[in-house]
Design a protein around this motif. Structure first.
Motif, PDB file in Angstrom:
ATOM      1  N   ILE A 220      44.981-123.838  28.571  1.00  0.00           N
ATOM      2  CA  ILE A 220      43.763-123.065  28.303  1.00  0.00           C
ATOM      3  C   ILE A 220      44.115-121.620  27.970  1.00  0.00           C
ATOM      4  N   ASP A 221      45.060-121.056  28.708  1.00  0.00           N
ATOM      5  CA  ASP A 221      45.478-119.667  28.460  1.00  0.00           C
ATOM      6  C   ASP A 221      46.091-119.519  27.070  1.00  0.00           C
ATOM      7  N   GLN A 222      46.829-120.548  26.632  1.00  0.00           N
ATOM      8  CA  GLN A 222      47.417-120.506  25.295  1.00  0.00           C
ATOM      9  C   GLN A 222      46.344-120.487  24.218  1.00  0.00           C
ATOM     10  N   VAL A 223      45.377-121.366  24.358  1.00  0.00           N
ATOM     11  CA  VAL A 223      44.304-121.441  23.362  1.00  0.00           C
ATOM     12  C   VAL A 223      43.478-120.160  23.387  1.00  0.00           C
ATOM     13  N   ASP A 224      43.245-119.617  24.576  1.00  0.00           N
ATOM     14  CA  ASP A 224      42.507-118.359  24.700  1.00  0.00           C
ATOM     15  C   ASP A 224      43.256-117.223  24.011  1.00  0.00           C
ATOM     16  N   ALA A 225      44.580-117.187  24.202  1.00  0.00           N
ATOM     17  CA  ALA A 225      45.399-116.156  23.549  1.00  0.00           C
ATOM     18  C   ALA A 225      45.345-116.314  22.036  1.00  0.00           C
ATOM     19  N   LEU A 226      45.341-117.571  21.568  1.00  0.00           N
ATOM     20  CA  LEU A 226      45.246-117.816  20.127  1.00  0.00           C
ATOM     21  C   LEU A 226      43.914-117.326  19.584  1.00  0.00           C
ATOM     22  N   GLU A 227      42.840-117.583  20.331  1.00  0.00           N
ATOM     23  CA  GLU A 227      41.518-117.123  19.890  1.00  0.00           C
ATOM     24  C   GLU A 227      41.484-115.603  19.749  1.00  0.00           C
ATOM     25  N   GLN A 228      42.122-114.920  20.685  1.00  0.00           N
ATOM     26  CA  GLN A 228      42.113-113.455  20.661  1.00  0.00           C
ATOM     27  C   GLN A 228      43.009-112.883  19.565  1.00  0.00           C
ATOM     28  N   ALA A 229      44.109-113.590  19.239  1.00  0.00           N
ATOM     29  CA  ALA A 229      45.115-113.029  18.342  1.00  0.00           C
ATOM     30  C   ALA A 229      44.935-113.413  16.879  1.00  0.00           C
ATOM     31  N   THR A 230      44.338-114.576  16.601  1.00  0.00           N
ATOM     32  CA  THR A 230      44.311-115.067  15.229  1.00  0.00           C
ATOM     33  C   THR A 230      43.459-114.196  14.309  1.00  0.00           C
ATOM     34  N   THR A 231      43.890-114.131  13.076  1.00  0.00           N
ATOM     35  CA  THR A 231      43.118-113.414  12.053  1.00  0.00           C
ATOM     36  C   THR A 231      42.332-114.397  11.189  1.00  0.00           C
ATOM     37  N   ARG A 232      42.442-115.687  11.517  1.00  0.00           N
ATOM     38  CA  ARG A 232      41.754-116.726  10.750  1.00  0.00           C
ATOM     39  C   ARG A 232      40.427-117.075  11.423  1.00  0.00           C
TER      40      ARG A 232
END
Length: 276
Positions: A220-232
């Motif tokens: 969950i933390d990985q997906v949350d980090a992806l949501e915060q970091a992605t530019t897509r």
């Protein structure tokens, strides 16, 4: 590469619609990969070339049942590999999918979506100990191998859940042409669509399994980090959607809430219309 040249005849036969030919080819591939001498000598380039062959074996495979069978067989190859060879092998898979993803036409996409799902599922299953009979003092089985857990989670963070769109490419080597420059959005979206399903199937959503809950939180933390970091934007939206899955901790409705949703809430009485 000598190993790849030896493997190609039976890799091509994996695409056969003849069950006997396909079974024989799979047995040969199992023998090839399960040999510690061979698996230990496979370089990154060897693995990438092997996966390129396997990719096109599925590409050429026709009809639904053979395609489904081949996807399951390719995903299960990690179970015949020596433990130390599993992560390099899976890394080669993700690099191959990322490289070839945008070239897959709409008529073939469904079988490659299934392959990715099966590989994600196999990776989650591989995180479990091979001997699940050992018990804690509490009497519950200790089923999770934490080193394997670390390996799989790190691999997901390196590819489909990577915070950057750029893939890791070693410049100036023969491998460069076989490793993609970017991680396709479509590949990310598909993994975001399926990861909760496959986590549930392997038991990661079991509320009474403390170790499973910790592993799930890391995902969950990985997906949350992806949501915060992605530019897509599409990746951000799909990440958020997966985190809001009602099966995940914190999103689960209580029995009272489910009952209220079923009955429609309020006083539960019939509506007699507006008063005059």
């Amino acid at each position: 590469m000598a190993s790849q040249e030896r493997s190609m005849p039976f890799i091509k036969n994996l695409a056969s619609s003849d069950r006997k030919i396909r079974t024989s080819a799979l047995a040969s591939l199992h023998t090839f990969l399960s040999s510690r001498q061979i698996s230990s000598s496979l370089t990154t380039l060897d693995i990438l070339k092997l996966w390129k062959g396997l990719f096109f074996a599925l590409w050429m495979c026709d009809r639904a049942v053979p395609q489904q069978t081949l996807c399951a067989e390719l995903a299960d190859l990690i179970n015949v590999l020596p433990r130390h060879a599993v992560i390099p092998w899976l890394r080669g898979f993700w690099a191959t999918m990322a490289r070839e993803w945008t070239s897959i036409d709409v008529l073939r996409m469904e079988k490659f979506l299934l392959l990715v799902r099966r590989v994600v599922a196999s990776g989650f299953k591989w995180m479990k100990k091979s001997d699940e009979g050992k018990k804690k003092k509490s009497g519950k089985e200790t089923v999770w191998d934490m080193q394997r857990v670390d390996n799989i989670i790190d691999l997901l963070s390196e590819w489909p859940f990577a915070l950057e769109d750029e893939a890791r490419v070693e410049q100036g080597t023969e491998k460069e042409e076989l490793v993609p420059q970017t991680i396709p959005v479509g590949l990310r979206l598909h993994v975001l669509d399926i990861w909760v399903d496959e986590a549930e199937k392997v038991g990661l959503l079991e509320a009474d399994d403390v170790e499973a809950s910790k592993i799930l939180q890391r995902l969950i933390d990985q997906v949350d980090a992806l949501e915060q970091a992605t530019t897509r934007p599409a990746v951000r939206i799909r990440s958020k959607d997966s985190l809001e899955d009602e099966r995940l901790p914190g999103n689960r409705k209580s029995a009272a809430e489910e009952d209220q949703a079923t009955t429609g809430g309020g006083d539960g009485g019939d509506w007699d219309g507006f008063e005059d």
